[in-house]
Design an enzyme around this catalytic site. Sequence first.
Site, PDB file in Angstrom:
ATOM      1  N   GLN A  20       0.805  -1.219   0.000  1.00 28.70           N
ATOM      2  CA  GLN A  20       0.000   0.000   0.000  1.00 28.70           C
ATOM      3  C   GLN A  20       0.844   1.277   0.000  1.00 28.70           C
ATOM      4  OE1 GLN A  20      -2.616  -1.698   3.337  1.00 28.70           O
ATOM      5  NE2 GLN A  20      -4.098  -0.588   2.124  1.00 28.70           N
ATOM      6  N   HIS A 121       1.089  -9.280   4.688  1.00 24.45           N
ATOM      7  CA  HIS A 121      -0.073  -8.409   4.506  1.00 24.45           C
ATOM      8  C   HIS A 121      -0.460  -8.490   3.024  1.00 24.45           C
ATOM      9  CE1 HIS A 121      -2.212  -4.822   6.548  1.00 24.45           C
ATOM     10  NE2 HIS A 121      -2.820  -5.001   5.398  1.00 24.45           N
ATOM     11  N   ASN A 165      -1.821 -10.799   8.433  1.00 27.00           N
ATOM     12  CA  ASN A 165      -2.854  -9.786   8.582  1.00 27.00           C
ATOM     13  C   ASN A 165      -4.160 -10.301   7.977  1.00 27.00           C
ATOM     14  OD1 ASN A 165      -3.796  -6.908   9.024  1.00 27.00           O
ATOM     15  ND2 ASN A 165      -4.244  -7.176   6.849  1.00 27.00           N
ATOM     16  N   GLU A 166      -5.193 -10.364   8.797  1.00 29.05           N
ATOM     17  CA  GLU A 166      -6.548 -10.655   8.337  1.00 29.05           C
ATOM     18  C   GLU A 166      -6.647 -11.830   7.370  1.00 29.05           C
ATOM     19  OE1 GLU A 166      -8.404  -7.143   6.755  1.00 29.05           O
ATOM     20  OE2 GLU A 166      -8.312  -6.076   8.649  1.00 29.05           O
ATOM     21  N   TYR A 296     -13.125  -1.748  12.444  1.00 33.75           N
ATOM     22  CA  TYR A 296     -13.582  -0.550  11.731  1.00 33.75           C
ATOM     23  C   TYR A 296     -15.058  -0.267  11.946  1.00 33.75           C
ATOM     24  CZ  TYR A 296      -9.113  -0.469   9.383  1.00 33.75           C
ATOM     25  OH  TYR A 296      -7.775  -0.394   9.135  1.00 33.75           O
ATOM     26  N   GLU A 351      -5.296  -2.178  13.993  1.00 33.89           N
ATOM     27  CA  GLU A 351      -5.810  -1.188  13.037  1.00 33.89           C
ATOM     28  C   GLU A 351      -7.141  -0.643  13.531  1.00 33.89           C
ATOM     29  OE1 GLU A 351      -6.238  -2.484   8.934  1.00 33.89           O
ATOM     30  OE2 GLU A 351      -4.317  -3.520   9.023  1.00 33.89           O
ATOM     31  N   GLU A 404      -5.569   1.896  -1.324  1.00 30.73           N
ATOM     32  CA  GLU A 404      -6.576   1.139  -0.573  1.00 30.73           C
ATOM     33  C   GLU A 404      -7.121  -0.010  -1.441  1.00 30.73           C
ATOM     34  OE1 GLU A 404      -7.380   0.662   2.486  1.00 30.73           O
ATOM     35  OE2 GLU A 404      -9.097  -0.571   1.929  1.00 30.73           O
ATOM     36  N   TRP A 405      -6.246  -0.940  -1.775  1.00 29.88           N
ATOM     37  CA  TRP A 405      -6.605  -2.174  -2.479  1.00 29.88           C
ATOM     38  C   TRP A 405      -7.506  -1.891  -3.693  1.00 29.88           C
ATOM     39  CZ3 TRP A 405      -2.869  -4.927  -0.783  1.00 29.88           C
ATOM     40  CH2 TRP A 405      -2.468  -4.826   0.548  1.00 29.88           C
TER      41      TRP A 405
HETATM   42  C1  FCB Z   1      -7.888  -3.608   6.464  1.00 32.29           C
HETATM   43  C2  FCB Z   1      -6.532  -3.859   5.866  1.00 32.29           C
HETATM   44  C3  FCB Z   1      -5.717  -2.623   5.636  1.00 32.29           C
HETATM   45  C4  FCB Z   1      -6.565  -1.469   5.147  1.00 32.29           C
HETATM   46  C5  FCB Z   1      -7.786  -1.290   6.008  1.00 32.29           C
HETATM   47  C6  FCB Z   1      -8.667  -0.137   5.623  1.00 32.29           C
HETATM   48  O1  FCB Z   1      -8.740  -4.650   6.127  1.00 32.29           O
HETATM   49  O2  FCB Z   1      -5.794  -4.710   6.707  1.00 32.29           O
HETATM   50  O3  FCB Z   1      -4.669  -2.940   4.767  1.00 32.29           O
HETATM   51  O4  FCB Z   1      -6.877  -1.643   3.823  1.00 32.29           O
HETATM   52  O5  FCB Z   1      -8.542  -2.463   6.016  1.00 32.29           O
END
Ligand code: FCB
Length: 445
Positions: A20, A121, A165-166, A296, A351, A404-405
Site C-alpha cells: 500500500q 499483509h 494480517n486478516e 472498523y 488497526e 486502498e486495495w
Molecule cells: C484492512 C486492511 C488494511 C486497510 C484497512 C482499511 O482490512 O488490513 O490494509 O486496507 O482495512
Amino acid sequence: MAKLVFPKEFLWGAATASYQIEGAWNEDGKGESIWDRFAHTPGTIYENQNGDIACDHYHRYEEDVELMAEIGLKAYRFSISWPRIFPEGRGKLNPKGVYFYEKLIDKLLEKNIKPAITLYHWDLPQALEDKGGWLNRDTAKYFSEYANFMFYKFGDVVPIWITLNEPFVSAFLGYAWGWHAPGKKDMKGAFVAGHNMLLAHGLAVQAYRDGGYKGNIGITINVATVYPETNSEEDLKAAEKQDAFGNRWFIDPIFKRKYPEIIWRILEENNWSFVFPASDFDIISSPIDFMGINYYTRNIVAYDKNSHLGVKRVEGPNEHTDMGWEVYPDGLYDILIQLYRDYKIPIYITENGAAYNDTVEDGRIRDINRINYLKEHIKRAYFAIRDGVDLRGYFVWSLMDNFEWAHGYSKRFGIIYVDYNTQKRILKDSAYFYKKIIEENGVDG
Ligand code: FCB
C-alpha cells in the site's frame, strides 16, 4: 472534562502495509507479487490504479520516520514484502530487499519507535502463486522458511511480530469473491487457502519459539461485532452464525483447536470434501503472546432464507465513512470485552481508523470527522481496559494515505495527507490530535 489516562506502557502506534505504501514494485531485485499481477490486470482496481509507486515510501522512508517521530509514535506497524526478500518466494535471497528493511528498522530504533512487523499483509510472491499459491499446502512451509529468516535477521531488535494480517480477508476476498488478489472465485478454495494460512501461521510461531527470541508473536484478525436486528430467535441465530463465520473462523482453530461448526456445515451442504491431518491443529494452536484485532465497524444481521448462510446484513442508522462503513465505537468496546472473555489473551488494536474525503485548504487538512472517529474509539479502548481487558496498544490505520486495495487511491485513511502528484506529505489535524493523545497518554473523557 476528566482525562482518561492509559496504562504507562500503553503502545501508541500507526500502521501501514508494504504494497500500500512502498512502490518500487520491481526495483533492486524485488520479485513480482500477486498484488502487482492483480493490479496490473485491467478492470480489477478503481480507475486501473496500482501500487507501482504508491507513496514511494521505499525511497522516502527516512522522511516518513521523521514524521512518525514528530507525531510522537511509540510504535510503527509495517509489513514486509515477501518477494522483496525472496523474489521467488523461496531459495535465492535478495540482499538489497533485506537491506531496505534493515535501514528502516535502524531509523525507527534511532527515533525510539518500536518496530512491529507483519510478515504477511497479502503480497504473496507471484512465483508461489504459479505453484498454486495458498491452495498449495507447501506455501505454508515456504512461509515459515521466510519467517524464520526474518526472525534470524531481526528477531533480536524487533519486539513485536505479527504472522498474518486478516487471513479471513485474504482467503474470502481473494479466493471466494475475487475482489482481491489472486482474484479467484471459488468458495471451497477459500477454506483450503484459509487452512493453509493458519498452518503457515502455526509453523512460523513454532520457528519463533525454536529460535528462543525474546519478543512477542501473534496474529491480526479482522473483527466486526455482530448484533441481531431484533431479538427473535431467528435473528439471534443469524447473528451467531455471522460471528462464527466472520470473526471466529480464524480464531477458534488457534485457541480451541477446531473450526466453528458453521465451516463444516457449509462444506457438507455443498458436498465439498476438505481433508487434512488432525495434527494440523497441534501446529495451528501453538501458543501465541497476543491477538491483534482490526476494528472498523459493526455488523447488524437478520435472518433471511434467500441470503448467503441465511444471514442478511442490515445497515446501521449512524454516520458512515467514505468506505460506506457505519461509525460505531461501542462495537470496539463490545468486541474487546467479548474476545477477552472468550480467549483471555493480551490484545493489540492493530488497526482502527476511517476514510474521509479530505481536502487541503490553505495547506491544512481539517479532518474533524476523523478526529471524532479516533477520539470515540480511543475512549472505548480506555473503557475496555478499565473493565479488565488486557489491551496493550492501539495502532491507527493509517500513518498516511495510501493504496486502498481495490479502491486504489480514492479512499484516504491517513493521519498524514499524501499528494500523489508531488509525494508531498502534510500532517492532517488528526495527526496533531493524535500527537496530543500520545503526549498526555490519554484522551478527554
Ligand atoms: C484492512 C486492511 C488494511 C486497510 C484497512 C482499511 O482490512 O488490513 O490494509 O486496507 O482495512
